[in-house]
Design a protein around this motif. Sequence first.
Motif, PDB file in Angstrom:
ATOM      1  N   SER A 127      66.514  74.854 135.836  1.00 40.56           N
ATOM      2  CA  SER A 127      65.216  75.258 136.386  1.00 40.56           C
ATOM      3  C   SER A 127      65.337  75.351 137.905  1.00 40.56           C
ATOM      4  N   TYR A 128      65.051  76.517 138.455  1.00 41.93           N
ATOM      5  CA  TYR A 128      65.305  76.734 139.874  1.00 41.93           C
ATOM      6  C   TYR A 128      64.116  76.347 140.754  1.00 41.93           C
ATOM      7  N   PHE A 129      62.909  76.518 140.232  1.00 38.02           N
ATOM      8  CA  PHE A 129      61.714  76.208 141.003  1.00 38.02           C
ATOM      9  C   PHE A 129      60.970  75.024 140.402  1.00 38.02           C
ATOM     10  N   LYS A 130      60.336  74.233 141.265  1.00 33.72           N
ATOM     11  CA  LYS A 130      59.481  73.152 140.799  1.00 33.72           C
ATOM     12  C   LYS A 130      58.170  73.719 140.271  1.00 33.72           C
ATOM     13  N   ASN A 131      57.572  73.028 139.301  1.00 37.86           N
ATOM     14  CA  ASN A 131      56.218  73.380 138.893  1.00 37.86           C
ATOM     15  C   ASN A 131      55.278  72.998 140.038  1.00 37.86           C
ATOM     16  N   PRO A 132      54.561  73.958 140.610  1.00 38.87           N
ATOM     17  CA  PRO A 132      53.741  73.642 141.780  1.00 38.87           C
ATOM     18  C   PRO A 132      52.547  72.755 141.428  1.00 38.87           C
ATOM     19  N   ILE A 133      52.289  71.782 142.290  1.00 40.64           N
ATOM     20  CA  ILE A 133      51.121  70.914 142.150  1.00 40.64           C
ATOM     21  C   ILE A 133      50.086  71.378 143.168  1.00 40.64           C
ATOM     22  N   VAL A 134      48.909  71.733 142.672  1.00 42.96           N
ATOM     23  CA  VAL A 134      47.913  72.388 143.528  1.00 42.96           C
ATOM     24  C   VAL A 134      46.593  71.628 143.526  1.00 42.96           C
ATOM     25  N   SER A 135      45.776  71.934 144.507  1.00 49.28           N
ATOM     26  CA  SER A 135      44.454  71.328 144.632  1.00 49.28           C
ATOM     27  C   SER A 135      43.512  71.896 143.581  1.00 49.28           C
ATOM     28  N   PRO A 136      42.392  71.213 143.305  1.00 50.95           N
ATOM     29  CA  PRO A 136      41.406  71.757 142.367  1.00 50.95           C
ATOM     30  C   PRO A 136      40.910  73.144 142.777  1.00 50.95           C
ATOM     31  N   ALA A 137      40.780  73.385 144.076  1.00 50.07           N
ATOM     32  CA  ALA A 137      40.288  74.685 144.534  1.00 50.07           C
ATOM     33  C   ALA A 137      41.263  75.804 144.182  1.00 50.07           C
ATOM     34  N   ILE A 138      42.560  75.568 144.422  1.00 51.47           N
ATOM     35  CA  ILE A 138      43.549  76.592 144.071  1.00 51.47           C
ATOM     36  C   ILE A 138      43.627  76.760 142.568  1.00 51.47           C
ATOM     37  N   TYR A 139      43.589  75.642 141.827  1.00 50.97           N
ATOM     38  CA  TYR A 139      43.604  75.715 140.368  1.00 50.97           C
ATOM     39  C   TYR A 139      42.453  76.566 139.852  1.00 50.97           C
ATOM     40  N   GLN A 140      41.260  76.310 140.360  1.00 51.96           N
ATOM     41  CA  GLN A 140      40.088  77.063 139.906  1.00 51.96           C
ATOM     42  C   GLN A 140      40.202  78.545 140.239  1.00 51.96           C
ATOM     43  N   ALA A 141      40.769  78.856 141.411  1.00 48.22           N
ATOM     44  CA  ALA A 141      40.941  80.254 141.791  1.00 48.22           C
ATOM     45  C   ALA A 141      41.933  80.954 140.859  1.00 48.22           C
ATOM     46  N   VAL A 142      43.028  80.262 140.532  1.00 53.06           N
ATOM     47  CA  VAL A 142      44.026  80.835 139.629  1.00 53.06           C
ATOM     48  C   VAL A 142      43.427  81.055 138.243  1.00 53.06           C
TER      49      VAL A 142
END
Length: 339
Positions: free
Chosen positions: A239-254
Motif C-alpha cells: 500500500s503506497y498511500f495512507k488512508n487519510p484521516i480528515v475532519s468532520p467538515a471535510i468528511y461531510q463535504a466528501v
Amino acid sequence: MSVSTFSSSSLTALNTLGLKAVARHILHLTEPAQIIQWRADPRFAQTTWLVLGGGSNVVMSECIEQTVIHVGLQGKRLLREDDAAWYVAAAGGEAWHPFVQWTLAQGWAGLENLSLIPGTVGAAPVQNIGAYGVEIKDVFEQLTAIHLQTGESRVFTLADCQFAYRDSVFKQAEAGQWLIVEVVFRLLKNYQVQTQYGDIERELLSLNLGCTPSAVAQAVINVRQRKLPDPAQIGNAGSYFKNPIVSPAIYQAVMAAHPNAVAYALEDGRYKLAAGWLIEQAGWKGRRLGPVGMYEKQALVLVNHGGATAADVLALERAVQADVLAQFGVELEAEPVKW
C-alpha cells in the motif's frame, strides 16, 4: 568486519519496488557489535547511516551517498511467560511473515491478522504496521535499539515509541537515529481473534475452518494474495498511500458530493477515508505513467513495470495526489520513506 557489495553496491535487488539504486557502501549486519566497529572505522567517520530491512517500505534514489546497513540479525525465542501472556523476542533482521507463522505454530495468537506483510521484525515498529484491525502497538512490549551516532543501547517501552497510525517516534523525532536489534511482543493467553473486517469474515466462511488464529491467518493470506501483487513478480511496496484521516467538515463535504465514498468513523470524532477508493475514483486504478502505475487489482498499490527510478515513482505519487486533491479536496500522504 565485512563490507558487502551486492553486485557492485547495487540496491536494486534489496528493495521490493525494484528501483535502480546504488550505494557507496553497503554493510551487512549480523551482530550488534559490528556497529561499534564500523563507527570506529575511518572510512565511515564522516558518513551518515541508512538502515535497510526488507526494503519493502522505501523509495530509493539512484545514487545513495550514505552508508547503508542491511540488517541481517537473526534469532527468535520465548523470553518469558506469566498468567496473562507469552513474551516473545525476535531479532530485527527476522523476516516478518515467517516469524508470524512461527508464533502461530507454537500456539501463541495475536499476530495472525498481520500475516503476509512484507519486511522485517525490526522495521515493523517503525511503521507501526497494521492490517485488519490489529497494529504493532496492540501486541508490543518493548524493543532494544542502538543509537547509530553514539553506540548507546536503549530499551524503548510502548510509551517511548509514540505509536500512531503508520507512525512512530522512529519516523518523527528520532528518525534515522536508531537501529532496532530486537523486539519483544506480548501475546495474550486469552486473546480473542479479530474478524470484524468483511473480507476476512467472508474468507473464513469459504474456508469452513472456524475462527481459530491459524484459520484467520490463512484467511488474511488468501485475501492479500488476491489483492496484492508479489514483489517477486512485479516490483511494489505494498500500500503506497495512507488512508487519510480528515475532519468532520471535510468528511461531510466528501460524502455530500460522493455518497458512496468509503469511510470509517474514529473515536476522536474524525473520519478515515479509504485511499484506494479515492485513487480508483480519480481514475488511476490500472493507469500507468511511464514505467510505473497503480495496480490494476488494487488502486492503492504502486507498481514498477520495469526499469523505474525514484524519479518515476515520485512523479506518479505527485500526479495521484494532485488528482485526488482536485476531485475530493483530500490530501494523500505516501507511506514509504524516501532515500
